[in-house]
Design a protein around this motif. Structure first.
Motif, PDB file in Angstrom:
ATOM      1  N   PRO A   1      46.386 115.504  23.607  1.00 42.06           N
ATOM      2  CA  PRO A   1      45.235 115.295  22.469  1.00 42.06           C
ATOM      3  C   PRO A   1      44.159 114.324  23.335  1.00 42.06           C
ATOM      4  O   PRO A   1      44.579 113.679  24.046  1.00 42.06           O
ATOM      5  N   TYR A   2      42.980 114.641  22.897  1.00 46.09           N
ATOM      6  CA  TYR A   2      41.958 113.835  23.331  1.00 46.09           C
ATOM      7  C   TYR A   2      41.513 112.813  22.395  1.00 46.09           C
ATOM      8  O   TYR A   2      41.784 113.063  21.085  1.00 46.09           O
ATOM      9  N   ASP A   3      40.932 111.779  22.735  1.00 42.40           N
ATOM     10  CA  ASP A   3      40.374 110.682  21.831  1.00 42.40           C
ATOM     11  C   ASP A   3      38.868 110.995  21.497  1.00 42.40           C
ATOM     12  O   ASP A   3      38.441 110.816  20.540  1.00 42.40           O
ATOM     13  N   ARG A   4      38.292 111.724  22.615  1.00 38.75           N
ATOM     14  CA  ARG A   4      36.874 111.910  22.433  1.00 38.75           C
ATOM     15  C   ARG A   4      36.829 113.459  22.931  1.00 38.75           C
ATOM     16  O   ARG A   4      37.194 113.865  24.093  1.00 38.75           O
ATOM     17  N   VAL A   5      35.817 114.270  22.276  1.00 40.18           N
ATOM     18  CA  VAL A   5      34.949 115.347  22.807  1.00 40.18           C
ATOM     19  C   VAL A   5      33.525 115.280  22.769  1.00 40.18           C
ATOM     20  O   VAL A   5      33.103 114.832  21.743  1.00 40.18           O
ATOM     21  N   ILE A   6      33.012 115.442  24.099  1.00 39.19           N
ATOM     22  CA  ILE A   6      31.376 115.577  23.880  1.00 39.19           C
ATOM     23  C   ILE A   6      31.082 116.996  24.693  1.00 39.19           C
ATOM     24  O   ILE A   6      31.500 117.163  25.590  1.00 39.19           O
ATOM     25  N   ALA A   7      29.923 117.309  23.976  1.00 37.90           N
ATOM     26  CA  ALA A   7      29.449 118.735  24.494  1.00 37.90           C
ATOM     27  C   ALA A   7      28.002 118.290  24.811  1.00 37.90           C
ATOM     28  O   ALA A   7      27.344 118.037  24.161  1.00 37.90           O
ATOM     29  N   THR A   8      27.785 119.157  26.115  1.00 39.45           N
ATOM     30  CA  THR A   8      26.447 118.726  26.569  1.00 39.45           C
ATOM     31  C   THR A   8      25.712 120.291  26.430  1.00 39.45           C
ATOM     32  O   THR A   8      24.892 120.681  27.323  1.00 39.45           O
ATOM     33  N   CYS A   9      26.018 121.057  25.356  1.00 39.94           N
ATOM     34  CA  CYS A   9      25.444 122.384  25.100  1.00 39.94           C
ATOM     35  C   CYS A   9      25.586 122.382  23.616  1.00 39.94           C
ATOM     36  O   CYS A   9      26.523 121.532  22.965  1.00 39.94           O
ATOM     37  N   SER A  10      24.648 123.317  23.048  1.00 37.82           N
ATOM     38  CA  SER A  10      24.540 123.431  21.596  1.00 37.82           C
ATOM     39  C   SER A  10      25.388 124.461  21.205  1.00 37.82           C
ATOM     40  O   SER A  10      25.633 125.221  21.774  1.00 37.82           O
ATOM     41  N   VAL A  11      26.071 124.294  19.994  1.00 40.93           N
ATOM     42  CA  VAL A  11      26.837 125.311  19.533  1.00 40.93           C
ATOM     43  C   VAL A  11      26.239 125.557  18.200  1.00 40.93           C
ATOM     44  O   VAL A  11      25.784 124.960  17.335  1.00 40.93           O
ATOM     45  N   HIS A  12      26.800 127.060  17.617  1.00 40.66           N
ATOM     46  CA  HIS A  12      26.484 127.643  16.415  1.00 40.66           C
ATOM     47  C   HIS A  12      27.309 126.944  15.461  1.00 40.66           C
ATOM     48  O   HIS A  12      27.270 126.769  14.274  1.00 40.66           O
ATOM     49  N   HIS A  13      28.636 126.523  15.692  1.00 43.50           N
ATOM     50  CA  HIS A  13      29.508 126.060  14.817  1.00 43.50           C
ATOM     51  C   HIS A  13      30.358 125.333  15.742  1.00 43.50           C
ATOM     52  O   HIS A  13      30.646 125.636  16.841  1.00 43.50           O
ATOM     53  N   LEU A  14      31.330 124.307  15.178  1.00 41.09           N
ATOM     54  CA  LEU A  14      32.307 123.505  15.907  1.00 41.09           C
ATOM     55  C   LEU A  14      33.407 124.580  16.165  1.00 41.09           C
ATOM     56  O   LEU A  14      34.184 125.023  15.092  1.00 41.09           O
ATOM     57  N   PRO A  15      33.661 124.765  17.392  1.00 43.59           N
ATOM     58  CA  PRO A  15      34.877 125.667  17.716  1.00 43.59           C
ATOM     59  C   PRO A  15      36.176 125.011  17.297  1.00 43.59           C
ATOM     60  O   PRO A  15      36.663 123.685  17.192  1.00 43.59           O
ATOM     61  N   ALA A  16      37.179 125.743  16.746  1.00 44.95           N
ATOM     62  CA  ALA A  16      38.397 125.188  15.999  1.00 44.95           C
ATOM     63  C   ALA A  16      39.196 124.591  17.105  1.00 44.95           C
ATOM     64  O   ALA A  16      40.042 123.727  16.915  1.00 44.95           O
ATOM     65  N   ALA A  17      39.151 124.972  18.474  1.00 49.37           N
ATOM     66  CA  ALA A  17      39.954 124.316  19.302  1.00 49.37           C
ATOM     67  C   ALA A  17      39.666 122.949  19.527  1.00 49.37           C
ATOM     68  O   ALA A  17      40.539 122.285  19.908  1.00 49.37           O
ATOM     69  N   TRP A  18      38.396 122.696  19.604  1.00 45.83           N
ATOM     70  CA  TRP A  18      37.975 121.097  19.942  1.00 45.83           C
ATOM     71  C   TRP A  18      38.763 120.400  18.734  1.00 45.83           C
ATOM     72  O   TRP A  18      39.271 119.295  19.098  1.00 45.83           O
ATOM     73  N   ILE A  19      38.569 120.981  17.444  1.00 48.31           N
ATOM     74  CA  ILE A  19      39.355 119.966  16.211  1.00 48.31           C
ATOM     75  C   ILE A  19      40.777 119.857  16.478  1.00 48.31           C
ATOM     76  O   ILE A  19      41.382 118.939  16.194  1.00 48.31           O
ATOM     77  N   GLU A  20      41.349 121.026  16.933  1.00 46.12           N
ATOM     78  CA  GLU A  20      42.749 120.894  17.236  1.00 46.12           C
ATOM     79  C   GLU A  20      43.067 120.028  18.202  1.00 46.12           C
ATOM     80  O   GLU A  20      44.526 119.545  18.232  1.00 46.12           O
ATOM     81  N   GLN A  21      42.383 119.990  19.257  1.00 45.93           N
ATOM     82  CA  GLN A  21      42.921 119.284  20.565  1.00 45.93           C
ATOM     83  C   GLN A  21      42.339 117.850  20.395  1.00 45.93           C
ATOM     84  O   GLN A  21      42.570 116.963  21.397  1.00 45.93           O
ATOM     85  N   VAL A  22      41.891 117.330  19.286  1.00 45.81           N
ATOM     86  CA  VAL A  22      41.447 115.939  19.128  1.00 45.81           C
ATOM     87  C   VAL A  22      42.522 115.044  18.289  1.00 45.81           C
ATOM     88  O   VAL A  22      42.793 115.788  17.072  1.00 45.81           O
ATOM     89  N   ARG A  23      43.010 114.206  18.659  1.00 47.30           N
ATOM     90  CA  ARG A  23      43.900 113.469  17.834  1.00 47.30           C
ATOM     91  C   ARG A  23      43.472 112.969  16.477  1.00 47.30           C
ATOM     92  O   ARG A  23      41.992 112.738  16.522  1.00 47.30           O
ATOM     93  N   PRO A  24      44.144 112.839  15.539  1.00 44.49           N
ATOM     94  CA  PRO A  24      43.583 112.391  14.251  1.00 44.49           C
ATOM     95  C   PRO A  24      42.817 111.010  14.364  1.00 44.49           C
ATOM     96  O   PRO A  24      43.462 110.295  14.933  1.00 44.49           O
TER      97      PRO A  24
END
Length: 418
Positions: A192-215
């Motif tokens: 799990p990650y503590d932080r995710v940062i995207a340097t591209c724009s997204v149409h919606h937040l991908p489920a994978a990012w949410i699943e791979q970030v710790r609560p």
């Protein structure tokens, strides 16, 4: 200027850049200021394009070591500007003629925005960070300088872009984990990650990012749509079980879209479909100016939230006026806004739903709530839906992967934000 002089000048320019960004408020803490002073941007920007002023269409001039003096290139590199590094997904400055047309598809983002995002990410010593979009590798180097390469994972979609960034990072002594692939799927190996940062724009937040970030972990990105209305940065906190909640930061920043989230091409038969579809026509109090962010930035974003899959196109029929079309290929719906002689508007709609009615309803709800600013908008994410809510109004839905695949829950946008 000798190589030794160029190295000395680079150090001066880095310090000057750091001082400038501190004065503008982009750099707020000493660790990030030290990172800006330490990382040579020129190592990640050996060549780039600059626009040619005065050209009728946008033309680009390559800036390379063979064409531009090293001292001048350094001065350009350390401006707080975004420099384009690739056109049309294939053309690089080294391959380019003296003047070339093309659509930017990769760039080195202006340092002020890069560092402001890193500050907004709120990393701590020991934070494990996933970066979506390696690009030139400059932001990856800043993260590695701040945290150590062992705590940084960066994913790049374009193999050629990734290879250039990897070479620059290795040459600079940085050793993050570099992955070539679709960043929308994250990188589960490092989770799990503590932080995710995207340097591209997204149409919606991908489920994978949410699943791979710790609560309790943070995701920072920009949300956009196919009407090109950007609300800038949004920061959400993962709460576990595929859920997250957060707010927009009220900026107007935007990035190139993640390629899998870019608007799809309109089908070849779209105009046949439009001309053959039975239409309803009615007056409307809202014209296409509502889609223009230079007129009302927040209103344009609300409209886009209402119809995030719609694409705009202007068509002039013979000697008639320009008609603004909005086409939702996925929903098989369109709206055409037709100007009248008395400066009013009429709208023609066809397809599976009334596209423009969604815009009218969303704007009416937003105005009834007192036209709140984007900073008050809340993004709520569950495994089944992504909802943007403003105070006292109904929810607006973003087309998350479940919504695209299954038609989505409550596509009419009914219900409150709870």
């Amino acid at each position: 200027m000798s190589t030794e002089d160029l190295v000395s000048r680079s150090v001066e320019l880095r310090r000057r850049l750091a001082a400038t960004l501190a004065a503008t408020g982009d750099v707020r803490t000493q660790p990030w200021r030290r990172a800006v002073e330490a990382v040579p941007r020129e190592a990640f920007l050996a060549a780039f394009f600059r626009p040619i002023e005065g050209s009728v269409e946008t033309l680009w001039e390559p800036v390379t070591a063979d064409l531009v003096d090293g001292s001048e290139r350094l001065e350009l590199i350390y401006r707080d500007e975004t420099w384009v590094t690739q056109l049309d997904r294939t053309v690089t400055p080294e391959q380019s003629p003296p003047a070339v047309a093309g659509v930017p598809t990769s760039s080195s983002t202006m340092p002020g925005l890069v560092v402001r995002m890193l500050e907004e990410l709120r990393v701590e010593d020991g934070s494990n960070v996933l970066e979506i979009g390696t690009g030139t590798g400059y932001s990856t180097a800043l993260l590695s300088e701040r945290l150590g390469g062992g705590l940084v994972t960066s994913v790049e979609y374009d193999p050629d872009v990734a290879a250039r960034a990897a070479a620059a990072l290795r040459a600079g002594g940085y050793a993050p984990t570099l992955v070539v692939g679709d960043g929308l799927g994250g990188y589960p190996t490092g989770a799990p990650y503590d932080r995710v940062i995207a340097t591209c724009s997204v149409h919606h937040l991908p489920a994978a990012w949410i699943e791979q970030v710790r609560p309790g972990g943070t995701i920072l990105t920009t949300l956009t749509g196919w009407l090109d209305a950007s609300a800038g940065l949004v920061r959400v906190e993962a709460t576990g079980a595929g859920r997250a909640i957060g707010r927009f930061l009220g900026t107007t920043d935007s990035f190139m879209p993640a390629r899998p989230h870019d608007r799809p091409p309109l089908p070849d038969d779209v105009f046949d479909w439009i001309s053959e579809s039975p239409v309803d026509e009615r007056p409307t109090a809202i014209g296409p100016e509502v889609l223009d962010q230079t007129v009302d930035w927040t209103a344009a974003y609300v409209a886009q939230l209402a119809i995030p899959d719609a694409q705009p196109i202007g068509i002039s029929e013979g000697d008639g006026p320009m008609i603004s079309y909005l086409i939702d290929v996925r929903g098989r719906a369109f709206a055409a806004l037709i100007p009248q002689a008395d400066l009013s508007w009429r709208v023609r709609t066809a397809g599976s739903f009334d596209l423009w009615a969604r815009v009218e309803t969303a704007l009416a709800n937003w105005r009834a709530a007192g036209e709140p600013s984007v900073e008050s908008f809340e993004l709520r994410i569950t495994p089944d839906a992504q909802k943007v809510c403003f105070p006292g109004s109904e929810q607006l839905l973003l087309p998350g992967p479940e919504a695209v695949d299954r038609g989505g829950p409550d596509r009419e946008g009914r219900g409150g934000c709870r």
